[in-house]
Scaffold this motif. Structure first.
Motif, mmCIF file in Angstrom:
data_model
loop_
_atom_site.group_PDB
_atom_site.id
_atom_site.type_symbol
_atom_site.label_atom_id
_atom_site.label_comp_id
_atom_site.label_asym_id
_atom_site.label_seq_id
_atom_site.Cartn_x
_atom_site.Cartn_y
_atom_site.Cartn_z
ATOM 1 N N PRO A 1 0.822 -1.229 0.001
ATOM 2 C CA PRO A 1 0.079 0.019 -0.045
ATOM 3 C C PRO A 1 0.880 1.320 0.069
ATOM 4 O O PRO A 1 1.907 1.419 0.701
ATOM 5 N N ARG A 2 0.351 2.080 -0.692
ATOM 6 C CA ARG A 2 1.259 3.561 -0.959
ATOM 7 C C ARG A 2 1.081 4.248 0.340
ATOM 8 O O ARG A 2 2.091 4.848 0.980
ATOM 9 N N ALA A 3 -0.026 4.357 0.963
ATOM 10 C CA ALA A 3 -0.129 5.324 2.162
ATOM 11 C C ALA A 3 -0.262 4.607 3.617
ATOM 12 O O ALA A 3 -0.393 3.451 3.579
ATOM 13 N N GLY A 4 -0.182 5.456 4.435
ATOM 14 C CA GLY A 4 -0.117 4.725 5.825
ATOM 15 C C GLY A 4 1.418 4.526 6.237
ATOM 16 O O GLY A 4 2.132 4.212 5.621
ATOM 17 N N ALA A 5 1.433 4.514 7.710
ATOM 18 C CA ALA A 5 2.847 4.087 8.235
ATOM 19 C C ALA A 5 3.051 2.654 8.240
ATOM 20 O O ALA A 5 2.088 1.629 7.918
ATOM 21 N N ASN B 1 10.318 3.484 6.081
ATOM 22 C CA ASN B 1 9.462 2.556 6.858
ATOM 23 C C ASN B 1 8.677 1.858 5.808
ATOM 24 O O ASN B 1 7.490 1.533 5.897
ATOM 25 N N LYS B 2 9.142 2.174 4.556
ATOM 26 C CA LYS B 2 8.252 1.366 3.461
ATOM 27 C C LYS B 2 9.308 0.447 2.709
ATOM 28 O O LYS B 2 10.212 0.662 2.375
#
Lengths: 115, 113
Positions: A95-99, B97-98
């Protein structure tokens, strides 16, 4: 939630033939897209990824993939395969968004290249 | 530049035992994620830690726990092992954090007998 479907569990091809490994995904949010390769008894190696921009993405070892938003697909292609391309290939989304992040993987496609 | 290192590479445990798997990220990487890969399946997300805080947890029972140390290395603990825990456990490290920049280690092959 996201899910990834790799449409072929096994793809046998002859050396120097073209190949396409198919990947469809389902997601309620915008995602990043990835292809990984895993050789026997090894970890995962990133082949290519789509983050934004051009929908045709070029990766390592001559592989490329095209993002098709309307068909929610991210198929992997190579115009001419080698014996050394024999491996397990995994499509993944994140997913692109979110922590934080979670790579959601498909079940894999075994590519077997023979001479 | 050293890649992601995991230890041990293989181990065999008996049902009911506890196991600790270790991961050292690439130098400068602050994120560590753990994945379980059962034979014939794709990897499944277990945990992600970033800057020593848990940032994500997959659908795994409480028998699975992890932590990240001040040097950003990480341990995955599994208690009360079941036969179904037999798998390749993969660690991935990244600068942020990705996992868009994740690099995977070679994995630890756990066999529960």
């Amino acid at each position: 939630a996201q899910s990834v479907t790799q449409l072929d569990s096994q793809v046998p091809v002859f050396e120097e033939a073209p190949v396409e490994l198919r990947c469809n995904y389902s997601s309620s949010v915008s995602v990043y897209l990835f292809w990984y390769v895993q050789y026997p008894n090894q970890g995962l190696q990133l082949l290519l990824k789509y983050l934004s921009g051009s929908t045709l993405v070029k990766g390592i070892n001559g592989f490329e993939a095209e993002f098709n938003k309307s068909q929610t697909s991210f198929h992997l292609r190579k115009p001419s395969v080698h014996i050394s391309d024999t491996a397990e290939y995994f499509c993944a989304v994140s997913p692109r968004a979110g922590a934080g992040t979670a790579l959601i993987f498909g079940k894999g496609t075994t590519l077997s290249v023979s001479s | 530049d050293t890649g992601v290192t995991q230890s041990p590479t293989h181990l065999i445990k008996t049902r009911g035992q506890q196991v600790t798997l270790r991961c050292s990220p690439i130098s400068g990487h602050k994120s560590v994620s753990w994945y379980q890969q059962v034979l014939g399946q794709g990897p499944q997300f277990i945990f992600q830690y970033y800057e020593k805080e848990e940032r994500g947890r997959g659908n795994f029972p409480d028998r699975f726990s992890a932590r990240q140390f001040p040097n950003y290395s990480s341990e995955l603990n599994v208690n009360a092992l079941l036969l179904g825990d037999s798998a390749l456990y993969l660690c991935a490290s990244g600068p942020g954090n990705k996992d868009t920049e994740a690099f995977f280690g070679q994995g630890t092959r756990l066999t529960v007998v």
